[in-house]
Design an enzyme around this catalytic site. Structure first.
Site, PDB file in Angstrom:
ATOM      1  N   PRO A  19       0.942  -1.016  -0.286  1.00 22.70           N
ATOM      2  CA  PRO A  19      -0.698  -0.065  -0.210  1.00 22.70           C
ATOM      3  C   PRO A  19       0.448   1.119   0.046  1.00 22.70           C
ATOM      4  CG  PRO A  19      -1.052  -1.661   1.215  1.00 22.70           C
ATOM      5  CD  PRO A  19       0.260  -2.244   0.693  1.00 22.70           C
ATOM      6  N   CYS A  20       0.237   2.188  -0.986  1.00 26.03           N
ATOM      7  CA  CYS A  20       1.139   3.363  -1.202  1.00 26.03           C
ATOM      8  C   CYS A  20       1.417   4.669  -0.530  1.00 26.03           C
ATOM      9  CB  CYS A  20       1.367   3.530  -2.612  1.00 26.03           C
ATOM     10  SG  CYS A  20       0.116   4.454  -3.188  1.00 26.03           S
ATOM     11  N   GLN A  21      -0.407   4.687   0.401  1.00 33.21           N
ATOM     12  CA  GLN A  21      -0.747   6.021   1.020  1.00 33.21           C
ATOM     13  C   GLN A  21       0.711   6.857   2.073  1.00 33.21           C
ATOM     14  OE1 GLN A  21      -1.950   2.780   1.266  1.00 33.21           O
ATOM     15  NE2 GLN A  21      -4.406   3.504   0.784  1.00 33.21           N
TER      16      GLN A  21
ATOM     17  N   TYR B 108       3.839   6.281   1.653  1.00 29.57           N
ATOM     18  CA  TYR B 108       4.476   7.243   0.897  1.00 29.57           C
ATOM     19  C   TYR B 108       4.534   8.486  -0.181  1.00 29.57           C
ATOM     20  CZ  TYR B 108       6.695   2.468   1.516  1.00 29.57           C
ATOM     21  OH  TYR B 108       7.548   1.622   1.815  1.00 29.57           O
ATOM     22  N   SER B 109       3.224   8.760  -0.457  1.00 31.77           N
ATOM     23  CA  SER B 109       2.358   9.294  -1.642  1.00 31.77           C
ATOM     24  C   SER B 109       2.869  10.836  -1.212  1.00 31.77           C
ATOM     25  CB  SER B 109       0.903   9.220  -1.833  1.00 31.77           C
ATOM     26  OG  SER B 109       0.119   9.386  -0.250  1.00 31.77           O
TER      27      SER B 109
END
Length: 417
Positions: free
Chosen positions: A126-128, A130-131
């Site tokens: 899940p990229c949240q 890092y966004s």
């Protein structure tokens, strides 16, 4: 060649690797609706190989029925497939508590099927955390978010299975998260377990996907394998978004298309990226309901783009149409999918919240895009059936790697290995 898919989502990466000739060993995903989608897709591939796709098409035709009727139809569909074909679609969170049991489960199945090795591991945590947007909104820049460290669990899979290579997909922010510390630590962990690392900032539109979608693809090879110098070949989608949507029947906001046929035969735009063939059945063509104020704004946004090639700014609107107090940022909160271009802007999971940023380009329809239209922008084929409610469908699509891009990455990997 075989592969394991971690943080699998709805299966965008898997679909690309399967189409490139790889065999899936296991998929791991925590979201129940995404897992159901993975199961349904696995059933599709099994029935396709068995020349029994009529059972799958029969199931697709339950899309417009009630939840109970679809549930009965799904149980019937599951009866057509041996249970072992779905056992390694694992519905669980990857964590310190679960990882050892996952290893045991996968190892057991590999022994039963005489798989001695894993060739490739793919996935995108899940990229949240890092966004850039997520970091901007959080007062601690997401430093305290546990998802920052899911890469450590990914590396644990590499250490356990020692595949020839891996593919790790994420947002561009992973390179700069915590001033670059996350990426440096990831590199250090990989070297420790015997892998080199190459990072590529790639745009899906350079792989034939009709979407401007930049992502970081991290590719690593085991230390005994020569690292290639050249990797990807580029291509473009050469048709307009209007052509991509042309065969879909016109519907209005709030309308659900209740038939399963198309307005016309497949066009070159669709066949060029393999999103539709003559035997496909149309599902998920259901437009969300919009209020009268939003529809007025949509109409203005569509006209401004189609007639002037300009984006509507929120401050362009009449006072009675502006209900937000913030008039200095997010001025592009109403955005049309550009029908006259060969790519859209980035499809994101926020599409599940509202459709304001993904307005259909046709002034006659004046609505936000449907699940099927979003899926096409991501190059999911029309025979890809998304399980769960419409909001869950949009999340699955927005979080996915475009299958066409995944397929070309898979071929590049195959050629080098």
């Amino acid at each position: 060649m075989n592969f394991i898919d971690l943080f699998a989502g709805a299966g965008g990466l898997s679909e690309g690797f399967i189409k490139a000739g790889y065999t899936p060993i296991a998929h791991i995903e925590m979201n129940k609706h995404a897992v159901m989608t993975l199961e349904t897709r696995a059933i599709y591939h099994y029935l396709r190989k068995s020349n029994k796709l009529e059972y799958y098409y029969e199931y697709q035709k339950t899309y417009n029925l009630t939840d109970k009727e679809r549930e009965v139809a799904r149980k019937k569909l599951l009866d057509y497939v041996p249970k072992e074909k779905l056992e390694l679609i694992i519905n669980n969170e990857i964590s310190e508590k679960t990882i050892h049991n996952m290893f045991k489960q996968i190892d057991k199945e590999m022994n039963l099927k005489d798989h001695n090795t894993v060739d490739v591991i793919v996935g995108g945590p899940p990229c949240q955390a890092y966004s850039l947007l997520g970091r901007a909104r959080d007062k601690n820049s997401m430093k305290n978010d546990d998802r920052n460290y899911l890469y450590k669990l990914y590396v644990r899979f590499l250490k356990h299975y020692q595949p020839k290579a891996f593919v790790f997909e994420n947002v561009q922010g992973i390179l700069t998260a915590q001033n670059g510390t996350i990426y440096k630590n990831l590199n250090r962990y990989l070297k420790r377990v015997g892998y080199s690392l190459q990072s590529f900032t790639l745009n899906a539109k350079d792989f034939g996907v009709p979407q401007n979608r930049k992502r970081v693809i991290l590719i690593g090879f085991r230390k005994d394998i020569i690292t290639p110098e050249s990797f990807f070949y580029h291509s473009e989608y050469n048709f307009s978004i209007d052509e991509l949507f042309k065969d879909l029947p016109n519907i209005q906001a709030g309308e659900k298309y209740k038939k399963y046929n198309y307005a016309c035969k497949p066009t070159k735009a669709q066949t060029s990226i393999d999103v539709r063939n003559n035997s496909d059945i149309l599902t998920h063509h259901h437009a969300r309901t919009q209020n009268a104020r939003d529809l007025k704004i949509y109409e203005k946004a569509i006209k401004k783009w189609n007639e002037e090639s300009l984006r509507l700014k929120y401050t362009d609107l009449e006072e009675e149409l502006m209900t937000h107090n913030n008039r200095k940022s997010f001025l592009d909160r109403f955005k049309v999918v550009a029908g006259n271009l060969n790519h859209s802007h980035t499809v994101v999971a926020h599409l599940s919240k509202d459709g304001h940023h993904f307005i259909h380009p046709d002034i006659i329809q004046t609505r936000s895009i449907t699940v099927r239209e979003a899926a096409r922008l991501q190059t999911f084929p029309d025979n890809y059936y998304f399980e769960g409610p419409r909001t869950a469908n949009f999340v699955q699509i927005g979080n996915a790697v475009p299958p066409l891009m995944a397929k070309k990455i898979a071929f590049s990997l195959l050629n080098n290995l």
